[in-house]
Design a protein around this motif. Structure first.
Motif, PDB file in Angstrom:
ATOM      1  N   ARG A 192      -8.242   0.072 -64.257  1.00 40.84           N
ATOM      2  CA  ARG A 192      -6.972  -0.274 -64.879  1.00 40.84           C
ATOM      3  C   ARG A 192      -6.573   0.571 -65.946  1.00 40.84           C
ATOM      4  O   ARG A 192      -5.417   1.369 -66.177  1.00 40.84           O
ATOM      5  N   LYS A 193      -7.820   0.617 -67.018  1.00 44.26           N
ATOM      6  CA  LYS A 193      -7.217   1.132 -68.490  1.00 44.26           C
ATOM      7  C   LYS A 193      -7.049   2.712 -67.993  1.00 44.26           C
ATOM      8  O   LYS A 193      -6.264   3.344 -68.571  1.00 44.26           O
ATOM      9  N   ASN A 194      -7.935   3.381 -67.058  1.00 37.85           N
ATOM     10  CA  ASN A 194      -7.867   4.759 -66.967  1.00 37.85           C
ATOM     11  C   ASN A 194      -6.702   4.930 -66.185  1.00 37.85           C
ATOM     12  O   ASN A 194      -6.016   6.132 -66.481  1.00 37.85           O
ATOM     13  N   ILE A 195      -6.063   4.392 -65.296  1.00 44.38           N
ATOM     14  CA  ILE A 195      -4.942   4.637 -64.764  1.00 44.38           C
ATOM     15  C   ILE A 195      -3.657   4.383 -65.526  1.00 44.38           C
ATOM     16  O   ILE A 195      -2.827   5.220 -65.479  1.00 44.38           O
ATOM     17  N   SER A 196      -3.867   3.474 -66.497  1.00 45.57           N
ATOM     18  CA  SER A 196      -2.694   3.351 -67.487  1.00 45.57           C
ATOM     19  C   SER A 196      -2.594   4.492 -68.335  1.00 45.57           C
ATOM     20  O   SER A 196      -1.583   4.785 -68.765  1.00 45.57           O
ATOM     21  N   LYS A 197      -3.702   5.042 -68.801  1.00 44.88           N
ATOM     22  CA  LYS A 197      -3.782   6.097 -69.769  1.00 44.88           C
ATOM     23  C   LYS A 197      -3.234   7.387 -69.057  1.00 44.88           C
ATOM     24  O   LYS A 197      -2.566   8.301 -69.737  1.00 44.88           O
ATOM     25  N   LYS A 198      -3.465   7.532 -67.645  1.00 40.55           N
ATOM     26  CA  LYS A 198      -2.964   8.717 -67.177  1.00 40.55           C
ATOM     27  C   LYS A 198      -1.261   8.611 -66.770  1.00 40.55           C
ATOM     28  O   LYS A 198      -0.808   9.466 -66.700  1.00 40.55           O
ATOM     29  N   SER A 199      -0.738   7.275 -66.638  1.00 41.39           N
ATOM     30  CA  SER A 199       0.595   7.113 -66.386  1.00 41.39           C
ATOM     31  C   SER A 199       1.490   7.225 -67.544  1.00 41.39           C
ATOM     32  O   SER A 199       0.993   7.030 -68.603  1.00 41.39           O
TER      33      SER A 199
END
Length: 199
Positions: A192-199
Protein backbone atom coordinates in the motif's frame (compact mmCIF):
# COMPACT_ATOMS: atom_id res chain seq x y z
CA UNK A 1 -38.88 -1.29 -1.18
CA UNK A 2 -35.39 -2.50 -0.23
CA UNK A 3 -36.40 -6.18 -0.43
CA UNK A 4 -37.85 -5.55 -3.90
CA UNK A 5 -34.55 -3.95 -4.94
CA UNK A 6 -32.56 -6.96 -3.66
CA UNK A 7 -34.89 -9.41 -5.43
CA UNK A 8 -34.48 -7.51 -8.72
CA UNK A 9 -30.67 -7.56 -8.21
CA UNK A 10 -30.86 -11.34 -7.76
CA UNK A 11 -32.87 -11.60 -10.99
CA UNK A 12 -30.27 -9.46 -12.80
CA UNK A 13 -27.53 -11.76 -11.48
CA UNK A 14 -29.29 -14.83 -12.91
CA UNK A 15 -29.94 -13.08 -16.23
CA UNK A 16 -26.32 -11.93 -16.53
CA UNK A 17 -25.53 -15.61 -17.23
CA UNK A 18 -28.59 -16.73 -19.24
CA UNK A 19 -32.10 -15.45 -20.08
CA UNK A 20 -34.85 -16.78 -17.76
CA UNK A 21 -38.53 -17.37 -18.53
CA UNK A 22 -41.05 -15.75 -16.20
CA UNK A 23 -42.12 -19.24 -15.03
CA UNK A 24 -38.58 -20.15 -13.99
CA UNK A 25 -38.08 -16.84 -12.23
CA UNK A 26 -41.33 -17.37 -10.26
CA UNK A 27 -39.95 -20.75 -9.11
CA UNK A 28 -36.76 -19.10 -7.85
CA UNK A 29 -38.81 -16.34 -6.19
CA UNK A 30 -40.88 -18.96 -4.37
CA UNK A 31 -37.83 -20.17 -2.38
CA UNK A 32 -36.34 -16.78 -1.46
CA UNK A 33 -35.67 -16.29 2.26
CA UNK A 34 -34.13 -13.08 3.64
CA UNK A 35 -31.65 -13.27 6.49
CA UNK A 36 -29.80 -10.55 8.44
CA UNK A 37 -26.41 -11.30 9.97
CA UNK A 38 -24.57 -9.31 12.61
CA UNK A 39 -20.85 -8.60 12.16
CA UNK A 40 -18.81 -11.75 13.09
CA UNK A 41 -21.93 -13.97 12.96
CA UNK A 42 -21.26 -17.42 11.51
CA UNK A 43 -23.53 -18.47 8.65
CA UNK A 44 -22.02 -21.89 7.95
CA UNK A 45 -19.68 -23.66 10.34
CA UNK A 46 -16.79 -25.91 9.34
CA UNK A 47 -18.20 -29.46 9.69
CA UNK A 48 -21.82 -28.45 8.93
CA UNK A 49 -23.57 -29.69 5.78
CA UNK A 50 -24.57 -26.72 3.60
CA UNK A 51 -28.30 -26.54 2.86
CA UNK A 52 -28.63 -23.13 1.16
CA UNK A 53 -27.13 -21.03 -1.61
CA UNK A 54 -26.61 -17.43 -0.42
CA UNK A 55 -26.82 -14.22 -2.46
CA UNK A 56 -25.30 -11.17 -0.78
CA UNK A 57 -27.67 -8.19 -0.92
CA UNK A 58 -25.62 -5.91 1.34
CA UNK A 59 -22.47 -6.53 3.38
CA UNK A 60 -19.55 -8.94 3.22
CA UNK A 61 -18.77 -12.56 4.07
CA UNK A 62 -15.52 -14.43 4.22
CA UNK A 63 -14.90 -18.15 3.83
CA UNK A 64 -12.02 -19.25 6.03
CA UNK A 65 -10.20 -22.50 6.72
CA UNK A 66 -8.47 -23.33 10.01
CA UNK A 67 -5.57 -25.80 9.71
CA UNK A 68 -4.54 -28.41 12.31
CA UNK A 69 -2.20 -25.90 13.97
CA UNK A 70 -4.97 -23.36 14.38
CA UNK A 71 -3.75 -21.06 11.59
CA UNK A 72 -6.60 -19.30 9.80
CA UNK A 73 -6.55 -18.82 6.02
CA UNK A 74 -9.14 -16.62 4.26
CA UNK A 75 -10.13 -18.66 1.22
CA UNK A 76 -12.49 -16.08 -0.23
CA UNK A 77 -14.17 -12.72 0.37
CA UNK A 78 -17.72 -12.21 -0.92
CA UNK A 79 -19.34 -8.81 -1.40
CA UNK A 80 -22.63 -7.47 -2.81
CA UNK A 81 -24.22 -9.55 -5.61
CA UNK A 82 -21.83 -12.48 -5.05
CA UNK A 83 -23.15 -15.98 -4.44
CA UNK A 84 -21.61 -17.71 -1.41
CA UNK A 85 -21.80 -21.22 -0.02
CA UNK A 86 -19.99 -24.55 -0.01
CA UNK A 87 -20.48 -26.11 -3.47
CA UNK A 88 -18.71 -29.32 -2.47
CA UNK A 89 -20.87 -29.66 0.64
CA UNK A 90 -24.17 -29.28 -1.30
CA UNK A 91 -23.11 -31.53 -4.15
CA UNK A 92 -21.70 -34.36 -2.05
CA UNK A 93 -23.88 -33.84 1.06
CA UNK A 94 -20.64 -33.78 3.06
CA UNK A 95 -19.57 -31.42 5.89
CA UNK A 96 -18.18 -28.07 4.76
CA UNK A 97 -14.38 -27.69 5.00
CA UNK A 98 -14.63 -23.99 5.76
CA UNK A 99 -16.57 -21.47 7.85
CA UNK A 100 -18.63 -18.63 6.36
CA UNK A 101 -18.64 -15.55 8.59
CA UNK A 102 -20.07 -12.02 8.22
CA UNK A 103 -17.35 -9.34 8.14
CA UNK A 104 -19.90 -6.55 8.57
CA UNK A 105 -23.67 -6.27 9.11
CA UNK A 106 -24.97 -8.30 6.16
CA UNK A 107 -28.29 -9.01 4.44
CA UNK A 108 -28.53 -12.15 2.33
CA UNK A 109 -31.09 -14.02 0.28
CA UNK A 110 -30.90 -17.76 0.93
CA UNK A 111 -32.21 -20.31 -1.56
CA UNK A 112 -32.94 -23.88 -0.44
CA UNK A 113 -30.35 -25.86 -2.42
CA UNK A 114 -32.43 -29.04 -2.79
CA UNK A 115 -35.42 -27.20 -4.30
CA UNK A 116 -33.13 -24.96 -6.38
CA UNK A 117 -31.38 -28.03 -7.77
CA UNK A 118 -34.73 -29.66 -8.67
CA UNK A 119 -35.79 -26.51 -10.52
CA UNK A 120 -32.50 -26.56 -12.47
CA UNK A 121 -33.01 -30.19 -13.49
CA UNK A 122 -36.59 -29.55 -14.65
CA UNK A 123 -36.11 -26.23 -16.52
CA UNK A 124 -33.76 -25.81 -19.47
CA UNK A 125 -33.24 -22.04 -18.95
CA UNK A 126 -32.20 -22.59 -15.33
CA UNK A 127 -29.94 -25.42 -16.47
CA UNK A 128 -28.34 -23.00 -18.98
CA UNK A 129 -27.81 -20.46 -16.18
CA UNK A 130 -26.24 -23.12 -13.95
CA UNK A 131 -23.83 -24.33 -16.64
CA UNK A 132 -22.82 -20.74 -17.57
CA UNK A 133 -22.33 -19.88 -13.88
CA UNK A 134 -20.16 -22.95 -13.20
CA UNK A 135 -18.08 -22.35 -16.34
CA UNK A 136 -17.42 -18.71 -15.44
CA UNK A 137 -16.79 -19.13 -11.68
CA UNK A 138 -15.44 -22.65 -11.38
CA UNK A 139 -13.50 -23.08 -14.61
CA UNK A 140 -12.44 -19.69 -16.04
CA UNK A 141 -12.10 -17.64 -12.82
CA UNK A 142 -10.65 -20.55 -10.84
CA UNK A 143 -7.95 -21.15 -13.46
CA UNK A 144 -7.17 -17.42 -13.62
CA UNK A 145 -6.85 -17.30 -9.80
CA UNK A 146 -4.51 -20.30 -9.79
CA UNK A 147 -2.34 -18.82 -12.56
CA UNK A 148 -2.34 -15.44 -10.80
CA UNK A 149 -0.99 -17.01 -7.56
CA UNK A 150 1.96 -18.44 -9.47
CA UNK A 151 2.60 -15.85 -12.19
CA UNK A 152 1.71 -12.53 -10.52
CA UNK A 153 3.35 -10.89 -7.57
CA UNK A 154 1.36 -9.81 -4.51
CA UNK A 155 1.12 -6.18 -5.71
CA UNK A 156 -0.50 -7.25 -8.99
CA UNK A 157 -2.94 -9.51 -7.10
CA UNK A 158 -3.82 -6.67 -4.73
CA UNK A 159 -4.40 -4.20 -7.59
CA UNK A 160 -6.66 -6.73 -9.32
CA UNK A 161 -8.66 -7.12 -6.11
CA UNK A 162 -9.04 -3.32 -5.87
CA UNK A 163 -10.17 -3.19 -9.49
CA UNK A 164 -12.88 -5.74 -8.72
CA UNK A 165 -13.85 -4.24 -5.33
CA UNK A 166 -12.72 -0.56 -5.12
CA UNK A 167 -14.02 -0.04 -1.54
CA UNK A 168 -12.61 -3.26 -0.05
CA UNK A 169 -9.82 -1.41 1.82
CA UNK A 170 -12.31 0.77 3.73
CA UNK A 171 -14.54 -2.19 4.57
CA UNK A 172 -12.46 -5.29 5.24
CA UNK A 173 -9.73 -5.67 7.86
CA UNK A 174 -6.17 -5.70 6.54
CA UNK A 175 -5.64 -9.10 8.19
CA UNK A 176 -8.38 -10.74 6.07
CA UNK A 177 -7.32 -9.06 2.81
CA UNK A 178 -3.69 -10.12 3.36
CA UNK A 179 -4.72 -13.72 4.14
CA UNK A 180 -6.92 -13.79 1.01
CA UNK A 181 -3.92 -12.65 -1.08
CA UNK A 182 -1.61 -15.21 0.55
CA UNK A 183 0.64 -12.59 2.20
CA UNK A 184 1.20 -11.15 5.71
CA UNK A 185 -0.45 -7.89 6.91
CA UNK A 186 3.06 -6.32 7.03
CA UNK A 187 3.62 -7.16 3.35
CA UNK A 188 0.23 -5.64 2.52
CA UNK A 189 1.13 -2.41 4.38
CA UNK A 190 4.37 -2.25 2.37
CA UNK A 191 2.49 -2.76 -0.91
CA UNK A 192 0.00 0.00 0.00
CA UNK A 193 2.85 2.39 0.87
CA UNK A 194 4.60 1.72 -2.45
CA UNK A 195 1.38 2.26 -4.40
CA UNK A 196 0.61 5.56 -2.65
CA UNK A 197 4.18 6.77 -3.32
CA UNK A 198 3.71 6.13 -7.04
CA UNK A 199 0.27 7.74 -7.28
Amino acid sequence: MTKKKYISELKLKFESYAPLSNESWQLIKSIIKFQDLAKDEVLLRNGQIAKDVHFICKGALRAYITDYNGNVYTKNIFLETDFAGSKVSYLQKTPSNFTLEALETTTIISLDYKKYRNFIEENIDLKNFYIAYLEKNWVIDKEQREVSLVMENATERYLKLLEKHPTIDQRIQKLHIASHLGITPTQLSRIRKNISKKS
